[in-house]
Structure formats: C-alpha cells, structure tokens
Design a protein around this motif. Structure first.
Motif, PDB file in Angstrom:
ATOM      1  N   VAL A 130       0.912  -1.289   0.065  1.00 37.14           N
ATOM      2  CA  VAL A 130       0.220   0.097   0.036  1.00 37.14           C
ATOM      3  C   VAL A 130       0.733   1.364  -0.068  1.00 37.14           C
ATOM      4  O   VAL A 130       0.711   2.129  -0.866  1.00 37.14           O
ATOM      5  CB  VAL A 130      -0.853  -0.144   1.295  1.00 37.14           C
ATOM      6  N   LEU A 131       1.748   1.215   1.012  1.00 38.56           N
ATOM      7  CA  LEU A 131       2.564   2.526   0.953  1.00 38.56           C
ATOM      8  C   LEU A 131       3.492   2.628  -0.346  1.00 38.56           C
ATOM      9  O   LEU A 131       3.727   3.711  -0.682  1.00 38.56           O
ATOM     10  CB  LEU A 131       3.430   2.383   2.268  1.00 38.56           C
ATOM     11  N   ALA A 132       3.945   1.660  -1.017  1.00 41.43           N
ATOM     12  CA  ALA A 132       4.632   1.557  -2.066  1.00 41.43           C
ATOM     13  C   ALA A 132       3.740   2.159  -3.335  1.00 41.43           C
ATOM     14  O   ALA A 132       4.124   2.954  -4.073  1.00 41.43           O
ATOM     15  CB  ALA A 132       5.517   0.340  -2.598  1.00 41.43           C
ATOM     16  N   ALA A 133       2.605   1.861  -3.191  1.00 40.88           N
ATOM     17  CA  ALA A 133       1.467   1.977  -4.391  1.00 40.88           C
ATOM     18  C   ALA A 133       1.311   3.598  -4.413  1.00 40.88           C
ATOM     19  O   ALA A 133       1.016   4.203  -5.309  1.00 40.88           O
ATOM     20  CB  ALA A 133       0.432   1.328  -4.315  1.00 40.88           C
ATOM     21  N   LEU A 134       1.375   4.089  -3.089  1.00 42.46           N
ATOM     22  CA  LEU A 134       0.862   5.462  -2.808  1.00 42.46           C
ATOM     23  C   LEU A 134       2.184   6.336  -3.590  1.00 42.46           C
ATOM     24  O   LEU A 134       1.808   7.474  -3.866  1.00 42.46           O
ATOM     25  CB  LEU A 134       0.759   5.916  -1.448  1.00 42.46           C
ATOM     26  N   GLY A 135       3.135   5.902  -3.768  1.00 43.76           N
ATOM     27  CA  GLY A 135       4.262   6.431  -4.429  1.00 43.76           C
ATOM     28  C   GLY A 135       4.458   6.262  -5.802  1.00 43.76           C
ATOM     29  O   GLY A 135       5.250   6.922  -6.506  1.00 43.76           O
ATOM     30  N   LEU A 136       3.477   5.426  -6.421  1.00 46.00           N
ATOM     31  CA  LEU A 136       3.582   5.165  -7.751  1.00 46.00           C
ATOM     32  C   LEU A 136       3.320   6.530  -8.744  1.00 46.00           C
ATOM     33  O   LEU A 136       2.458   7.217  -8.362  1.00 46.00           O
ATOM     34  CB  LEU A 136       2.726   4.279  -8.312  1.00 46.00           C
ATOM     35  N   PRO A 137       4.134   6.712  -9.791  1.00 45.60           N
ATOM     36  CA  PRO A 137       3.681   7.921 -10.532  1.00 45.60           C
ATOM     37  C   PRO A 137       2.131   7.992 -11.325  1.00 45.60           C
ATOM     38  O   PRO A 137       1.811   6.632 -11.519  1.00 45.60           O
ATOM     39  CB  PRO A 137       4.786   8.032 -11.660  1.00 45.60           C
ATOM     40  N   ALA A 138       1.587   8.995 -11.387  1.00 47.29           N
ATOM     41  CA  ALA A 138       0.175   9.008 -12.025  1.00 47.29           C
ATOM     42  C   ALA A 138       0.246   8.359 -13.298  1.00 47.29           C
ATOM     43  O   ALA A 138       1.030   8.724 -14.106  1.00 47.29           O
ATOM     44  CB  ALA A 138      -0.364  10.387 -11.728  1.00 47.29           C
ATOM     45  N   ASP A 139      -0.950   7.944 -13.769  1.00 48.95           N
ATOM     46  CA  ASP A 139      -1.456   7.538 -15.170  1.00 48.95           C
ATOM     47  C   ASP A 139      -1.216   8.753 -16.090  1.00 48.95           C
ATOM     48  O   ASP A 139      -0.980   8.750 -17.147  1.00 48.95           O
ATOM     49  CB  ASP A 139      -2.653   6.717 -15.255  1.00 48.95           C
ATOM     50  N   SER A 140      -2.017  10.059 -15.589  1.00 48.14           N
ATOM     51  CA  SER A 140      -1.992  11.098 -16.337  1.00 48.14           C
ATOM     52  C   SER A 140      -1.273  12.177 -15.574  1.00 48.14           C
ATOM     53  O   SER A 140      -1.731  12.485 -14.395  1.00 48.14           O
ATOM     54  CB  SER A 140      -3.393  11.335 -16.631  1.00 48.14           C
TER      55      SER A 140
END
Length: 597
Positions: A138-148
C-alpha cells in the motif's frame, strides 16, 4: 516565458522514487502472498483452520487472492506482454485499491484472531508476514507515478493527489475491437466469474469469512472500475445486449445446482423476491419520480391473497385455486389497491405524496393485524397471520420435494428459485418495454419537471396513476410466490422499517443505491441489502446503524448509484468539477505563454 521548469511531471501521494515504488509494490504483494502459505495461528479454534502450513484456507485465501491480483496489475503497469489489456483506463487506481483490499482483509483477519483468541500472542509468523507485506504494498503504491501527469501552477495538496490518484483517468472503450466471438466469450466468462463470486459469498459458513470477503470484493470492484475493465465490459454488454441477457439467465439457472445446502439456496430465492419487488418500485420511483414509502404493502396484498386462496387450513375463505389463478388474482387485487390509493393521492407532489403513501403502508399493516375476529372480522388471523401455506404443485411438479436433474439434486428452495426466476424474467420484460415506450419517456419527463411535462400536453395524473398501478401489480405478483416460500404471512413482515428486508425503507434504498431508472441497478442493490443482513445475524441489533453509515459513505462517493443512469451520472458529477483544482496544460504544449497572453 514558459512555466515548464517548475511543473511536476508526476503526481504521487508519497514522495518515493518511481523505481522504488514499483519495486516496493511488487515485493510487498509477493511477501503478502508468501505469508498465506504459512500458519497464521497456533490453534484451530478460529474458524477456517489457519494452522496449516503450505495450504491456505479460509481468510488466507482472500488475502492470497488480493495479493495475486495486486501482483498481476502491477506487472501490467510495467508493460509485461499479455497483461496490458487489463488496464485500459490506467493501472494506478487499480493497484492502489487492490493493495488496500489486501491490507484490509489481512488486517481484519489479524484483529479477528486477536479478539477471538488470546490477543496478538495467538498470531503465528505467517499472519505478521502477510500484514507487513500488504502494508508495504500500500505504501509503495501511494508513491507510484500517476497515469496522467497532474499539472498545475502550485503543487497540489497531499489529500487532493490521493483523491486524484484513486480516481484515475476516465476509462475509454477499447480502440482495437475484438472479434465478435471473442467479445461473446468475454461476456460469458465475466458472468461465470460473477456467479462464482456470488455463490462464494452465499456459501460462506461463518461471519468472519463473509466480512473478509466483503472487504475484498468492495475494494476490488473499485480497483477493477479504475482499471477500466468494468467500463469495457459495459461497452461489450451494451453491444451484445441479447447475448448478455441470455448468458445472465443461464448463469442464474445454474445457481441452485451449485448449492448443497438448502438454506443458502433459500437466501438466493429471497434475494430474487426482494430484487423483483425493488424493480417494480423502480417504475414508481426511478421512472416516474414518485416517492412511495409504503410500497411493501402491495407485496403484502399479493401474499395475503395467495395465502387465502391456496388451500391453507387456517384460511378463512377455504378455497384452493391453482397457483396460476392465485397469482393472477394476487396481481389483480394489488392493482385494485394501487388504483384506490393512487386515485385520490397522486395529485399531491413531493413530501406530501411520500407522507400519504407512508400512511397507506401503516394502515395496511394495522388492518391485517385487526382482522382477527376480535377487533374486526376473522379474515387474516391477526398477529398470528395465515400459517401452513402448502407447497406449490404445477403440472405434477411438486415444489416441496427434492428432484434429481442431470445428476444434481434440486431442493425445495432451488425449485422456488427457478420459479421466481421466471417471474423475474416477466418483470424485467415489463420494465424494459415500459421504459422504452412513449409512456416510459413521458414518465421520465414527469420525473424531471412535471410542470413542463404538463405544458407539453402530458396528462401527468393519468400517467402517474398508471405507474402506481403497474408497480403495485408487479409487487403483488412477487408476493404470491413469497407466501409459499415462507409458509406463512404475518403483518410484521410488511413494516416500513426493520432490522432486515423486505420493508419499504430497504426497498427504496435498494433502488437508490443500485441506480434509479436502470434494470440491473435495483437487482444489485437488493442483492447486497438482503445478503449482508442475512449473513451477519450476530450484528442484528446494530444493522440499521451500520446501514446508515454505509448509506452516507456511498451517497458521498457515488450518489448516482452503483449502476448509474446516464442522466443521473451527468447530473451528480457535473457540479463536482467545480470542487477540483484546475488542471492546465504546460504553455509550451499550447503555444501560449504568459507574455503572449
């Protein structure tokens, strides 16, 4: 002078490098998955036997499913060949919701074990490994770059970035259409998976498993929606409408054959009854815009009529009609009551009409309670109702006995499920044809603005009375089956509000939550509102409180309903655009600079 130097090229909730965020998401999901193959507790006193190493069971399977889905969608975001089709609307929202689903299910299981047993000391390493792994994901997913990329003059707030990342871009229909046969196969597989998930939910043997299942399904559904899969499926089902309807009914017919426990099949039968009544109410509320707070009374009229005419030893009439005649009589009596109640009241509007219909519902319940031989004639048996309603027999087929069909045993509840499925098909056909007709368009016009509709020559009173009578007829038709399924009818079954459906409050909620004016919306809403109380009996005293909180949350997040009507979706979300910070393109992309402006 351009502004590109200070424009953030990606929007994340946590300031984590993109490469580390992707690696953390994959690693966290993998760790959570591995933990499900280890023991979670030292004793088998917790339901599901989570003591076995190497063989996940019970709630471990739910965590395993969530972790596996998170891994698959994370790999899709990396562009792994063969997986890109999973995220036509962008992978970000899907990954985050699926990671949250895994964490929610795992955290709930850990808490349930600690409360049920001896506290946190009852947890084995496997539970901690899955919990830590899902938290990392979850914490790592919150740092993923946005699709747009989110582009603005000022850096957006963390809360806004979180909301934007969960919403993701609007999914679009597939640019490369599949062959017709592949689209049909996709629809069939999707409906088969839906049947499997629905059957799994009904077959859960203990409340802890059902709650974990509910957490995973709700958050997982949001994830699939953000990925664009549900939008793509909606596009395909709209393109192959006839195939979808046929496949849906085939899947529904298969349901009773998957049930070994007749109790679970009974839940499915009652869901169908509740759903068809909600669909009838959808004509009144969803199409014509009439708020009917006493609609459950028409279900009671049909049920009492069938009980009196079906040969019950306690029936005061003492006649025994064939079921088809009793069903038609129940529908006709409900129609008469609908016209009698609607004729003097449908000239009212809004809250006044709602109050009158609420009064009718209570009058019906009190009248059935008073026709007991003391306060009035002995017709309905008063508070004890009419018990011992015999099972149906049609063309030599006895619904009360089990039958062996193609190697499967179909029990009593399965028999009634198939009968109710026929009634559902009839009601669906009536609703669809009515909504697509000139009368249906006139109902929508009255719902949107009755004054403008009257100015265009629409007879509002006559059409509202027609909607009221048709809705009452469909409810009475479903009530004739309900009387035989439940063996008895009593006045307390038809209250405005109660701890469990069917009642008027739950029926209205099913229509609004599912999606007013749609066909599948009330069916889904009714299924959820019946299944959840039926599986969480231990929370019966708090069901209305929990239901109120859930209603507030859903109305805040999705006010148009689970399956929204296109008009309602635009109506609710057109104003929401004003609440969001303005998103602008970089000036070099438009060829406009501040100096040039």
């Amino acid at each position: 002078m351009t502004m590109t130097n200070n424009i953030p090229q990606r929007s994340t909730v946590l300031n984590i490098p993109a490469r580390a965020a992707r690696a953390g998401t994959l690693a966290g999901a993998a760790i959570a998955l591995v933990g499900t193959f280890l023991s979670w507790t030292y004793t088998d006193e917790f339901p599901g036997d989570l003591t076995v190493t190497g063989y996940p069971g019970g709630l471990q399977l739910l965590t395993l499913t969530g972790a596996l889905l998170t891994l698959v969608f994370a790999l899709s975001a990396l562009g792994v060949p063969g997986l890109r089709w999973l995220t036509p609307g962008g992978p970000l929202g899907a990954i985050r919701f699926l990671a949250l689903a895994t964490l929610g299910t795992t955290a709930y299981t850990v808490a349930a074990i600690a409360v049920t047993l001896d506290g946190l000391i009852a947890l084995d390493p496997g539970a901690w490994i899955s919990l830590v792994g899902s938290l990392i994901a979850v914490l790592a997913a919150l740092g993923l770059p946005a699709d747009s990329p989110l582009i603005a003059d000022d850096p957006p707030t963390t809360w806004y970035r979180f909301r934007h990342s969960l919403r993701g871009p609007t999914p679009q229909p597939p640019t490369r259409p599949l062959p017709a046969w592949a689209e049909i196969v996709t629809i069939a597989v999707s409906l088969g998976l839906t049947l499997y998930v629905f059957t799994y939910g009904i077959d859960t043997e203990y409340s802890e498993l059902f709650i974990g299942f509910l957490i995973l399904v709700v958050l997982g559904a949001f994830g699939l929606a953000r990925a664009g899969l549900l939008h793509r499926l909606t596009h395909l089902t709209g393109k192959h409408r006839n195939v979808t309807v046929a496949a849906a009914f085939i899947a529904a017919i298969c349901f009773p054959f998957t049930q070994d426990n007749d109790t679970y099949a009974l839940i499915g039968t009652n869901i169908l009854i509740f759903a068809t009544v909600a669909l009838g109410l959808n004509i009144v509320v969803g199409l014509a815009g009439l708020l009917d707070l006493g609609y459950v009374a028409f279900l009671g009229v049909g049920a009492y009529t069938a009980a009196l005419l079906s040969g019950s030893p306690q029936s005061s009439i003492g006649v025994h009609f064939p079921f088809w005649l009793a069903a038609l009589t129940g529908a006709a009596v409900s129609l008469v009551f609908g016209i009698i109640i609607g004729a003097p009241t449908l000239r009212l509007r809004g809250d006044y009409l709602a109050i009158v219909t609420l009064g009718f519902g209570e009058i019906f319940r009190l009248t059935m309670n008073n026709l007991n031989g003391n306060s009035g004639p002995d017709v309905t048996g008063g508070s004890r109702g009419i018990p011992n309603i015999p099972d149906l027999e049609l063309a030599g087929f006895k619904f009360g006995l089990p039958h062996d069909i193609a190697g499967f045993t179909l029990g009593r509840s399965g028999n009634y499920f198939l009968l109710m499925l026929v009634f559902t098909a009839i009601i669906l056909l009536v609703f669809h044809r009515s909504g697509q007709s000139r009368i249906g368009r006139a109902w929508v016009a009255i719902r949107e603005d009755e004054t403008a509709a009257s100015a265009m020559g629409i007879n509002g009173f006559r059409l509202k009375l027609l909607a009221f009578g048709l809705g009452a007829t469909l409810a009475g038709l479903a009530g004739t089956v309900q009387a035989h399924v439940s063996y008895s009818v009593t006045p307390e079954q038809y209250k405005f509000a109660g701890s469990a459906p069917p009642n008027s409050a739950f029926l209205i909620a099913a229509v609004i939550l599912g999606g007013m004016g749609t066909i599948s919306g009330p069916l889904i809403g009714a299924a959820l509102l019946y299944l959840i109380p039926a599986k969480l009996q231990f929370m019966q005293d708090y069901q209305l409180l929990i239901f109120g909180f859930a209603l507030i949350i859903l109305m805040r997040l999705r006010p148009e309903g689970i399956v929204p009507d296109r008009r309602k979706k635009l109506e609710f979300h057109e104003k929401d655009q004003l609440d969001q910070p303005e998103e602008r393109l970089p000036e070099h992309a438009t060829g406009v600079t501040k100096a040039g402006a």
